[in-house]
Structure formats: C-alpha cells, structure tokens
Design an enzyme around this catalytic site. Structure first.
Site, PDB file in Angstrom:
ATOM      1  N   ASP A   1      34.131 -61.725 -42.229  1.00  0.00           N
ATOM      2  CA  ASP A   1      34.638 -60.527 -42.909  1.00  0.00           C
ATOM      3  C   ASP A   1      33.536 -59.871 -43.731  1.00  0.00           C
ATOM      4  O   ASP A   1      33.753 -59.454 -44.855  1.00  0.00           O
ATOM      5  CB  ASP A   1      35.832 -60.916 -43.806  1.00  0.00           C
TER       6      ASP A   1
ATOM      7  N   LYS B  31      31.686 -57.101 -44.950  1.00  0.00           N
ATOM      8  CA  LYS B  31      31.742 -55.626 -44.977  1.00  0.00           C
ATOM      9  C   LYS B  31      31.249 -55.197 -46.359  1.00  0.00           C
ATOM     10  O   LYS B  31      31.217 -56.019 -47.283  1.00  0.00           O
ATOM     11  CB  LYS B  31      33.148 -55.123 -44.683  1.00  0.00           C
TER      12      LYS B  31
ATOM     13  N   ASP C 121      33.755 -63.323 -51.548  1.00  0.00           N
ATOM     14  CA  ASP C 121      35.071 -63.340 -50.914  1.00  0.00           C
ATOM     15  C   ASP C 121      35.106 -64.013 -49.549  1.00  0.00           C
ATOM     16  O   ASP C 121      35.148 -63.358 -48.511  1.00  0.00           O
ATOM     17  CB  ASP C 121      35.596 -61.912 -50.774  1.00  0.00           C
TER      18      ASP C 121
ATOM     19  N   THR D 115      40.323 -52.489 -42.393  1.00  0.00           N
ATOM     20  CA  THR D 115      39.670 -51.625 -41.425  1.00  0.00           C
ATOM     21  C   THR D 115      39.180 -52.396 -40.200  1.00  0.00           C
ATOM     22  O   THR D 115      38.842 -53.564 -40.279  1.00  0.00           O
ATOM     23  CB  THR D 115      38.457 -50.920 -42.056  1.00  0.00           C
TER      24      THR D 115
ATOM     25  N   ASN E  26      32.603 -56.551 -49.545  1.00  0.00           N
ATOM     26  CA  ASN E  26      32.419 -57.967 -49.897  1.00  0.00           C
ATOM     27  C   ASN E  26      30.983 -58.274 -50.265  1.00  0.00           C
ATOM     28  O   ASN E  26      30.614 -59.447 -50.364  1.00  0.00           O
ATOM     29  CB  ASN E  26      32.822 -58.855 -48.704  1.00  0.00           C
TER      30      ASN E  26
HETATM   31  C1  LIG Z   1      34.831 -58.749 -52.910  1.00  0.00           C
HETATM   32  C2  LIG Z   1      36.250 -58.669 -53.365  1.00  0.00           C
HETATM   33  C3  LIG Z   1      36.518 -59.801 -54.293  1.00  0.00           C
HETATM   34  N1  LIG Z   1      35.653 -59.687 -55.466  1.00  0.00           N
HETATM   35  C4  LIG Z   1      35.173 -60.809 -56.031  1.00  0.00           C
HETATM   36  O1  LIG Z   1      35.498 -61.933 -55.685  1.00  0.00           O
HETATM   37  C5  LIG Z   1      34.159 -60.599 -57.091  1.00  0.00           C
HETATM   38  C6  LIG Z   1      33.358 -61.590 -57.611  1.00  0.00           C
HETATM   39  C7  LIG Z   1      32.456 -61.078 -58.556  1.00  0.00           C
HETATM   40  N2  LIG Z   1      31.434 -61.537 -59.329  1.00  0.00           N
HETATM   41  N3  LIG Z   1      30.906 -60.503 -60.013  1.00  0.00           N
HETATM   42  C8  LIG Z   1      31.566 -59.372 -59.682  1.00  0.00           C
HETATM   43  N4  LIG Z   1      31.198 -58.176 -60.257  1.00  0.00           N
HETATM   44  C9  LIG Z   1      31.863 -56.985 -60.175  1.00  0.00           C
HETATM   45  O2  LIG Z   1      32.888 -56.849 -59.540  1.00  0.00           O
HETATM   46  C10 LIG Z   1      31.282 -55.815 -60.890  1.00  0.00           C
HETATM   47  C11 LIG Z   1      31.776 -54.556 -60.612  1.00  0.00           C
HETATM   48  C12 LIG Z   1      31.217 -53.439 -61.256  1.00  0.00           C
HETATM   49  C13 LIG Z   1      30.168 -53.584 -62.172  1.00  0.00           C
HETATM   50  N5  LIG Z   1      29.578 -52.476 -62.771  1.00  0.00           N
HETATM   51  C14 LIG Z   1      30.214 -51.173 -62.716  1.00  0.00           C
HETATM   52  C15 LIG Z   1      29.142 -50.083 -62.652  1.00  0.00           C
HETATM   53  N6  LIG Z   1      28.126 -50.256 -63.730  1.00  0.00           N
HETATM   54  C16 LIG Z   1      27.143 -49.221 -63.681  1.00  0.00           C
HETATM   55  C17 LIG Z   1      27.493 -51.584 -63.624  1.00  0.00           C
HETATM   56  C18 LIG Z   1      28.526 -52.680 -63.761  1.00  0.00           C
HETATM   57  C19 LIG Z   1      29.697 -54.870 -62.444  1.00  0.00           C
HETATM   58  C20 LIG Z   1      30.245 -55.976 -61.809  1.00  0.00           C
HETATM   59  C21 LIG Z   1      32.556 -59.711 -58.770  1.00  0.00           C
HETATM   60  S1  LIG Z   1      33.801 -59.079 -57.793  1.00  0.00           S
HETATM   61  C22 LIG Z   1      37.940 -59.847 -54.718  1.00  0.00           C
HETATM   62  C23 LIG Z   1      38.775 -60.655 -53.989  1.00  0.00           C
HETATM   63  C24 LIG Z   1      40.097 -60.719 -54.351  1.00  0.00           C
HETATM   64  C25 LIG Z   1      40.602 -59.999 -55.436  1.00  0.00           C
HETATM   65  C26 LIG Z   1      39.728 -59.176 -56.165  1.00  0.00           C
HETATM   66  C27 LIG Z   1      38.377 -59.090 -55.809  1.00  0.00           C
END
Ligand SMILES: CC[C@@H](NC(=O)c1cc2[nH]nc(NC(=O)c3ccc(N4CCN(C)CC4)cc3)c2s1)c1ccccc1
Length: 272
Positions: A133, A135, A151, A168, A138
């Site tokens: 998966d 993409k 993920d 998708t 992820n």
């Molecule tokens: C990949 C999808 C998966 N996600 C994870 O496992 C995820 C694991 C994990 N570790 N760190 C993350 N960091 C962020 O998501 C993140 C997002 C935006 C950020 N910024 C915004 C813009 N700014 C300018 C800088 C900081 C910083 C960190 C995520 S997501 C998931 C699976 C199930 C339910 C929810 C999410």
C-alpha cells in the site's frame, strides 16, 4: 524486557491525521520529553471491522522493521477502550502535501525519494514483508526531509492473502486489480507509479472514473506529457517498472543501479 507503557506516561498534543481506522496525535513522553506519534484505535472499531488480525500483523511487522526509511513502531499499550501504537514522529509531515505544494519534484528530489523507497522495500522484502500500500499518503518526511514509509496496515508476511482493497486504484498493480495471487513485484510496480507522480505531479493512469483507471492499468496505457521536462533516463526507468508481466519488472537491485538514480539521487537520502 520492554517497559509497560500507559496513557498517563504521555502528554497528548494536536491531532496529526485520521485514517479509516483510528487517529494519530503528536505526544510527548513525560519523563524523557521524547516526542512520538500516538496512533489510537478504538476497540469498538476493531470489533466492528474485525481487523484484529490486520492490526496484530501491522504491529508485529512494523515493530520488527528497523530501517532509516521505515517509520519505527517503538511499542504499544491498551486501556479499556483503545489500543495505542507508539510511533516515530515525522516532523515534516506527509510527502504528498509537499508534492501538491510544489506541483512536481525536481529529478534530483524524485530520484532521492525513489532510492530511499527502493532501499526500504529491499529491506522489507529481505524480511519477507510486502507493504502493498505504498502511496504518497503513507509516505512521511522527518525533520531532515528523509522519507519514511508509514502505515503497515495492509502489509503482509510474504504469503499473499485474498483481501479487498479500499481507496484509490491508482497505485494497484494489474495482478492486484485482477485480484490474482501476487508477490513482491507489486511494490516494484508502485515504485514506477510513484516515480511518474513525483516527476509529473499526477499518477500515470489517472482517469475520471475508477472503471477507466482500471482499464488504463490493465492496458498499461502509459504516456509522458511534454511538460514538465523529464529526462529520457527517467522515462526509461518508469517504462521498465510499469510492465504488466510482474516477472519482467526491474528488480530493486537494478533500480538502485539505474543511470537515472546514480546520476540524480542523493545517496544520504536528503536533498539540499
Ligand atoms: C499514513 C497514515 C497514518 N499516519 C500515521 O501513522 C502517522 C505516523 C506519524 N508519525 N509522525 C507523523 N507526523 C505527521 O503526521 C505530521 C503531519 C504534519 C506536520 N506538519 C504540518 C505542516 N508543518 C509545516 C510542519 C508540521 C508534522 C507531522 C505521523 S502520521 C494513519 C493511519 C491511521 C490513522 C491515522 C493516520
């Protein structure tokens, strides 16, 4: 043995994302001040969607993988309502947000990400793990802009299981679209899709309907727009990955040695 964690060990920060199953928050371990991402999945959802086996597999797989381009799972715990996964925090968020912000990546940036992905997949395949998966959603970026695969909810330990895919179709290899038994080579196909999308800003078989995307995948209806400029070496690599016969796709090893990668990728995995 690993210490037993509980929710009170952490200060919970802002929500980071929502997936089909669960939500992720930034969190800080109180004593060490170490910042992590805490993924919360309600036990009610586990019951409702019968995804215990998938979650257990995701945890076992991600916990066992230790690679600079694979997001770490440090541990987990549960309380009466939820299961919590303690994940590595990727400070720069989702790669696809950077892709949509920039429109498309330079050949250096794209090649660097493809090389990081290829190394991570070679490591996973070495441990008999097929992610299945991969993409942009992820793929995350750490504080140095290093790519991290996240993920592993859809990954499997080598035996290919029948399952229904959601979301998708753009990234699905023909054998998966046809729901045939598939093997590691699905991830090679996806590398071709991502290489195209990094360079042009959209996946190669995009269409107005899922049915049309389906048809374009099955026909491998691949064409290269005249803009933005993309080198012929890049097009050669993409054409050697988006091959219907999975046994004829370029191997991960050969991708790492491809002239376009050698010429454009930054081996430390980070572009200036
Ligand atoms: C990949 C999808 C998966 N996600 C994870 O496992 C995820 C694991 C994990 N570790 N760190 C993350 N960091 C962020 O998501 C993140 C997002 C935006 C950020 N910024 C915004 C813009 N700014 C300018 C800088 C900081 C910083 C960190 C995520 S997501 C998931 C699976 C199930 C339910 C929810 C999410």
């Amino acid at each position: 043995p690993e210490r037993q964690w509980c929710l009170s060990d952490f200060e919970i920060g802002k929500p980071l994302g929502k997936g089909k199953f669960g939500r992720v928050y930034v969190a800080r371990e109180r004593k060490s001040k170490f910042v992590v991402a805490l993924k919360v999945i309600s036990k009610e959802q586990l019951e409702k969607y019968k995804i215990h086996h998938q979650l257990r597999r995701e945890m076992e797989i991600q916990y066992s993988l230790k690679h600079p381009n694979v997001l770490r799972l440090y541990g987990w715990f549960h309380d009466s309502e939820n299961v919590f996964l303690i994940l590595e925090y990727a400070h720069n968020g989702e790669l696809y947000k950077e892709l949509s912000r920039k429109g498309h990546f330079s050949e250096q940036q794209a090649a660097t990400y493809i090389l990081s992905l290829t190394k991570a997949l070679a490591y996973c395949h070495d441990k008999h793990v097929i992610h299945r998966d991969i993409k942009p959603e992820n793929l995350l970026l750490d504080h140095e802009g290093r790519l991290k695969i996240a993920d592993f909810g859809w990954s499997v330990q080598s035996r290919s299981k029948r399952h229904t895919m959601c979301g998708t179709l753009d990234y699905l290899a023909p054998e998966m679209v046809e729901n045939k038994a598939h093997d590691y080579a699905v991830d090679n196909w996806t590398l071709g899709i991502l290489c195209y999308e990094f360079l042009y800003g959209a996946p190669p078989f995009e269409a107005d309907s899922q049915v049309d995307t389906f048809k374009r995948i099955m026909k491998v209806d691949l064409s290269f727009p005249s803009t933005p400029y993309v080198s012929s070496e890049a097009k050669h690599l993409i054409s050697r990955l988006l091959v219907k016969d999975s046994s004829r796709r370029l191997s991960l090893q050969r991708i790492m040695e491809h002239p376009w990668i050698i010429k454009n990728a930054n081996p430390i995995g980070v572009c200036s």
